[in-house]
Design a protein around this motif. Structure first.
Motif, mmCIF file in Angstrom:
data_model
loop_
_atom_site.group_PDB
_atom_site.id
_atom_site.type_symbol
_atom_site.label_atom_id
_atom_site.label_comp_id
_atom_site.label_asym_id
_atom_site.label_seq_id
_atom_site.Cartn_x
_atom_site.Cartn_y
_atom_site.Cartn_z
ATOM 1 N N VAL A 131 52.678 105.842 76.454
ATOM 2 C CA VAL A 131 51.561 105.122 75.828
ATOM 3 C C VAL A 131 50.589 106.125 75.231
ATOM 4 N N ASP A 189 43.221 101.784 79.311
ATOM 5 C CA ASP A 189 43.899 101.187 80.464
ATOM 6 C C ASP A 189 45.090 102.028 80.921
ATOM 7 N N ALA A 190 45.823 102.609 79.977
ATOM 8 C CA ALA A 190 46.951 103.469 80.349
ATOM 9 C C ALA A 190 46.454 104.721 81.059
ATOM 10 N N TYR A 210 61.151 94.194 78.240
ATOM 11 C CA TYR A 210 60.329 95.208 77.570
ATOM 12 C C TYR A 210 61.187 96.384 77.100
ATOM 13 N N HIS A 250 44.098 104.908 74.606
ATOM 14 C CA HIS A 250 44.437 103.715 75.391
ATOM 15 C C HIS A 250 43.836 103.878 76.792
ATOM 16 N N TYR A 263 53.404 105.314 81.159
ATOM 17 C CA TYR A 263 52.007 105.491 80.772
ATOM 18 C C TYR A 263 51.832 106.762 79.941
ATOM 19 N N PHE A 304 53.085 100.282 77.786
ATOM 20 C CA PHE A 304 52.063 99.981 78.793
ATOM 21 C C PHE A 304 52.527 98.872 79.733
ATOM 22 N N VAL A 305 53.023 97.781 79.168
ATOM 23 C CA VAL A 305 53.439 96.672 80.025
ATOM 24 C C VAL A 305 54.690 97.034 80.828
ATOM 25 N N ASP A 345 49.131 106.539 71.612
ATOM 26 C CA ASP A 345 47.749 106.057 71.473
ATOM 27 C C ASP A 345 46.870 106.809 72.470
ATOM 28 N N ASP A 378 56.308 89.200 78.655
ATOM 29 C CA ASP A 378 54.974 88.797 79.125
ATOM 30 C C ASP A 378 55.048 87.536 79.982
ATOM 31 N N GLN A 437 51.775 99.463 73.356
ATOM 32 C CA GLN A 437 51.534 98.362 74.295
ATOM 33 C C GLN A 437 52.814 97.961 75.023
ATOM 34 N N TYR A 476 55.853 101.548 70.029
ATOM 35 C CA TYR A 476 54.886 100.486 70.314
ATOM 36 C C TYR A 476 54.213 100.776 71.654
#
Length: 80
Positions: free
Chosen positions: A57, A66-67, A20, A64, A54, A35-36, A61, A5, A32, A30
């Motif tokens: 992700v 945003d993904a 990542y 999600h 994505y 995603f990042v 999830d 991050d 997230q 995981y």
């Protein structure tokens, strides 16, 4: 993931992606983290890799938002 991050915030997307990826070796479900990683790959223009990230992700999830949005954007870029 926190190190990634920080690198991402400084625009060091390649380095952040590597951090990542290392984190995902320890926590492969995981969402997230995926995603990042997808965001890093998108920033670097690696659209196919971002698409895969994505997709991961959403496999972990389904809600999600945003993904889902970023995946649609990546697909629009690829179609253009």
């Amino acid at each position: 993931f926190n190190g990634g991050d920080l690198l991402y915030a400084f625009g060091r997307y390649q380095d952040a992606a590597e951090w990542y990826e290392q984190g995902l070796r320890y926590a492969p479900t995981y969402a997230q983290g995926w995603f990042v990683l997808g965001n890093c790959l998108a920033q670097m223009g690696v659209t196919r890799g971002a698409e895969v990230a994505y997709g991961q992700v959403l496999a972990f999830d389904r809600d999600h938002h945003d993904a889902r949005t970023n995946l649609a954007t990546i697909r629009e870029w690829a179609a253009a």
